[in-house]
Design a protein around this motif. Structure first.
Motif, mmCIF file in Angstrom:
data_model
loop_
_atom_site.group_PDB
_atom_site.id
_atom_site.type_symbol
_atom_site.label_atom_id
_atom_site.label_comp_id
_atom_site.label_asym_id
_atom_site.label_seq_id
_atom_site.Cartn_x
_atom_site.Cartn_y
_atom_site.Cartn_z
ATOM 1 N N GLY A 275 0.874 -1.424 0.272
ATOM 2 C CA GLY A 275 -0.034 -0.072 0.072
ATOM 3 C C GLY A 275 0.948 1.106 0.126
ATOM 4 O O GLY A 275 0.144 2.371 -0.381
ATOM 5 N N GLY A 276 2.180 1.335 0.183
ATOM 6 C CA GLY A 276 3.061 2.378 0.155
ATOM 7 C C GLY A 276 2.592 3.329 1.237
ATOM 8 O O GLY A 276 2.991 4.604 1.010
ATOM 9 N N ARG A 277 2.122 3.253 2.466
ATOM 10 C CA ARG A 277 1.763 4.230 3.219
ATOM 11 C C ARG A 277 2.860 4.724 4.291
ATOM 12 O O ARG A 277 2.941 5.672 4.768
ATOM 13 C CB ARG A 277 0.525 3.637 4.084
ATOM 14 N N GLY A 278 4.022 3.676 4.413
ATOM 15 C CA GLY A 278 4.826 4.148 5.395
ATOM 16 C C GLY A 278 5.481 5.537 5.503
ATOM 17 O O GLY A 278 5.412 6.049 6.329
ATOM 18 N N MET A 279 6.342 5.837 4.557
ATOM 19 C CA MET A 279 6.962 7.030 4.367
ATOM 20 C C MET A 279 5.963 8.289 4.618
ATOM 21 O O MET A 279 6.237 9.095 5.151
ATOM 22 C CB MET A 279 7.846 7.372 3.289
ATOM 23 N N ASN A 280 4.800 8.145 3.712
ATOM 24 C CA ASN A 280 3.944 9.033 3.710
ATOM 25 C C ASN A 280 3.303 9.316 5.117
ATOM 26 O O ASN A 280 3.129 10.421 5.404
ATOM 27 C CB ASN A 280 2.664 8.610 2.524
ATOM 28 N N LEU A 281 2.936 8.263 5.643
ATOM 29 C CA LEU A 281 2.383 8.167 7.031
ATOM 30 C C LEU A 281 3.130 9.173 8.011
ATOM 31 O O LEU A 281 2.824 10.030 8.929
ATOM 32 C CB LEU A 281 2.114 6.945 7.712
ATOM 33 N N GLY A 282 4.433 8.910 7.891
ATOM 34 C CA GLY A 282 5.379 9.655 8.656
ATOM 35 C C GLY A 282 5.451 10.956 8.360
ATOM 36 O O GLY A 282 5.519 11.857 9.221
ATOM 37 N N ILE A 283 5.439 11.241 7.078
ATOM 38 C CA ILE A 283 5.662 12.792 6.523
ATOM 39 C C ILE A 283 4.450 13.464 7.164
ATOM 40 O O ILE A 283 4.386 14.771 7.528
ATOM 41 C CB ILE A 283 5.795 13.222 5.248
ATOM 42 N N TRP A 284 3.202 12.897 7.256
ATOM 43 C CA TRP A 284 2.100 13.496 7.619
ATOM 44 C C TRP A 284 2.040 13.748 9.135
ATOM 45 O O TRP A 284 1.595 14.660 9.594
ATOM 46 C CB TRP A 284 0.827 12.679 7.444
ATOM 47 N N ASP A 285 2.692 12.707 9.901
ATOM 48 C CA ASP A 285 3.065 13.000 11.433
ATOM 49 C C ASP A 285 4.042 14.185 11.259
ATOM 50 O O ASP A 285 3.359 15.214 12.510
ATOM 51 C CB ASP A 285 3.918 11.820 11.760
ATOM 52 N N ALA A 286 4.922 14.432 10.637
ATOM 53 C CA ALA A 286 5.711 15.392 11.034
ATOM 54 C C ALA A 286 5.378 16.880 10.403
ATOM 55 O O ALA A 286 5.434 17.806 11.343
ATOM 56 C CB ALA A 286 7.061 15.407 9.910
ATOM 57 N N ALA A 287 4.473 16.806 9.408
ATOM 58 C CA ALA A 287 3.753 18.078 9.370
ATOM 59 C C ALA A 287 2.710 18.650 10.019
ATOM 60 O O ALA A 287 2.374 19.531 10.269
ATOM 61 C CB ALA A 287 3.218 17.874 7.772
ATOM 62 N N THR A 288 1.792 17.494 10.579
ATOM 63 C CA THR A 288 0.858 17.678 11.515
ATOM 64 C C THR A 288 1.715 18.559 12.995
ATOM 65 O O THR A 288 0.898 19.476 13.375
ATOM 66 C CB THR A 288 0.120 16.557 11.888
ATOM 67 N N LEU A 289 2.502 17.801 13.128
ATOM 68 C CA LEU A 289 3.207 18.278 14.524
ATOM 69 C C LEU A 289 3.781 19.815 14.116
ATOM 70 O O LEU A 289 3.798 20.678 15.136
ATOM 71 C CB LEU A 289 4.356 17.397 14.821
ATOM 72 N N ALA A 290 4.480 19.767 12.927
ATOM 73 C CA ALA A 290 4.863 21.498 12.796
ATOM 74 C C ALA A 290 3.720 22.315 12.910
ATOM 75 O O ALA A 290 3.963 23.257 13.316
ATOM 76 C CB ALA A 290 5.589 21.136 11.299
ATOM 77 N N PHE A 291 2.473 21.966 12.196
ATOM 78 C CA PHE A 291 1.287 22.832 12.071
ATOM 79 C C PHE A 291 1.061 23.063 13.605
ATOM 80 O O PHE A 291 0.733 24.296 14.105
ATOM 81 C CB PHE A 291 0.383 22.422 11.479
#
Length: 377
Positions: A275-291
């Motif tokens: 499903g190719g979620r791994g790196m993307n899910l982590g980037i969404w974590d990082a961006a959410t935390l930055a916001f």
């Protein structure tokens, strides 16, 4: 001791770099360290697929423009059984400005973000890791060179064996998964169609896939067997540039925050590559935390991310079970159900959007950013 307004990021893979990009563009000072010697070697493609939500997140910084210039746009997949085509999935049906999977080797993604940060005076400090954390509410990070950094926050993006997670005592829960995955990056002598993925359901073995990342390069990946078995009998392979065999697990941290110490990406959750979620899910974590850090709302991080992480872990486990069981009911029904579903526009759209992970909650700030961009225009 450094000034405590800085946000310290441990780990300079795609997730840590995305955290640094998003924090920097929002005007927050960062320092990013990594115990390794440099970014992912160019010959190891590793995390290939960049999904539409990730492209939307990185658009505000301008990183997406570079990614789109360099990556291959996979607009659909052709599904076969033992080499005989059964049906296709078309991603153009999805409701997004970027209805494709952008295929780009991880090392290129990392170097694009490293260059973006360097142009703004932020350099990755390679060969420097985190040793310990003193006090999670007013973090003091002890680095491997003996330096102590007083930070506004510490973000652990340092992978499955996260030292940040260990230092603050957050338990790791979940389970391993039986069987092995194999992959092989290959170079073709003649051009291939870089816009199409190919999935082959192999009788008695399981599913394998070819994911292009250029007109002459692609990755074979599958469950079980050796990397060589994935491309055996395939014509036109000029060279095999990288192979790997690995096991997977479905685990997550019991928490994603403790005081002002946060976890993102593989430091917080791991699952199979299906499903190719791994790196993307982590980037969404990082961006959410930055916001949230920019808004002074970082205490909301866990409550926003843990439900999404659990949803992805559950869905990825189901997909992995399906492709790992060649005699399972789900794979037997696919040749009959999917062609019928593809003829119904609403169902075809939902399938495309699920493949692209658009069925997951989208970051709350993206709509606001889009509105500001329209107003500015």
């Amino acid at each position: 001791m450094a000034h405590d307004s800085v946000i310290l990021i441990a780990g300079a893979g795609p997730v840590g770099l995305a955290a640094a990009v998003e924090l920097t563009r929002r005007g927050l000072p960062v320092r990013i360290i990594d115990a390794g010697e440099g970014p992912t070697p160019p010959e190891q493609s590793r995390a290939l697929g960049i999904l539409p939500t990730t492209l939307a997140i990185l658009s505000a910084s301008g990183v997406t423009e570079r990614l789109l210039t360099e990556g291959a746009r996979i607009g659909g997949a052709d599904i076969a059984r033992d080499g005989r085509k059964l049906f296709s999935i078309e991603l153009a049906r999805a409701r997004t400005p970027t209805p494709f999977i952008l295929s780009l080797p991880q090392g290129r993604t990392e170097r694009i973000m490293i260059d973006w940060l360097a142009a703004r005076g932020v350099a990755v400090e390679w060969g420097l890791g985190l040793d310990d954390i003193i006090d999670t509410h007013r973090p003091q990070a002890v680095l491997t060179n003996g330096e102590t950094v007083a930070a506004r926050a510490v973000i652990g993006c340092d992978g499955i064996h996260s030292r940040v997670r260990e230092a603050v005592g957050i338990p790791w829960r979940g389970e391993g998964y039986p069987g092995e995955f194999s992959l092989a990056d290959v170079r073709f002598s003649a051009p291939i169609d870089a816009t199409r993925a190919e999935v082959n359901i192999r009788s008695g073995i399981g599913a394998s896939a070819l994911l292009p990342f250029g007109t002459h390069s692609g990755r074979f990946i599958g469950v079980g067997g050796s990397p060589e078995a994935l491309y055996e009998g395939v014509e036109g392979i000029e060279a095999v540039t990288w192979t790997s065999r690995f096991t997977v697990a479905f685990r997550r941290a019991e928490r994603m925050a403790k005081g002002r110490v946060f976890l993102a990406g593989d430091a917080a959750h791991v699952h199979s590559p299906v499903g190719g979620r791994g790196m993307n899910l982590g980037i969404w974590d990082a961006a959410t935390l930055a916001f949230l850090l920019a808004e002074g709302r970082e205490t909301e991080y866990e409550t926003k991310r843990l439900p999404v992480v659990d949803q992805v872990l559950k869905a990825t486990r189901q997909m992995t079970d399906t492709v790992s069981q060649p005699g399972g009911a789900a794979l037997r029904l696919l040749p009959f159900a999917m062609p019928l579903a593809g003829r119904v526009p609403t169902i075809a759209r939902r399938i495309a959007e699920r493949v692209l992970a658009l069925d997951l909650p989208q970051p709350e700030w993206l709509a606001a950013d889009a509105g500001r961009n329209r107003d500015a225009g």
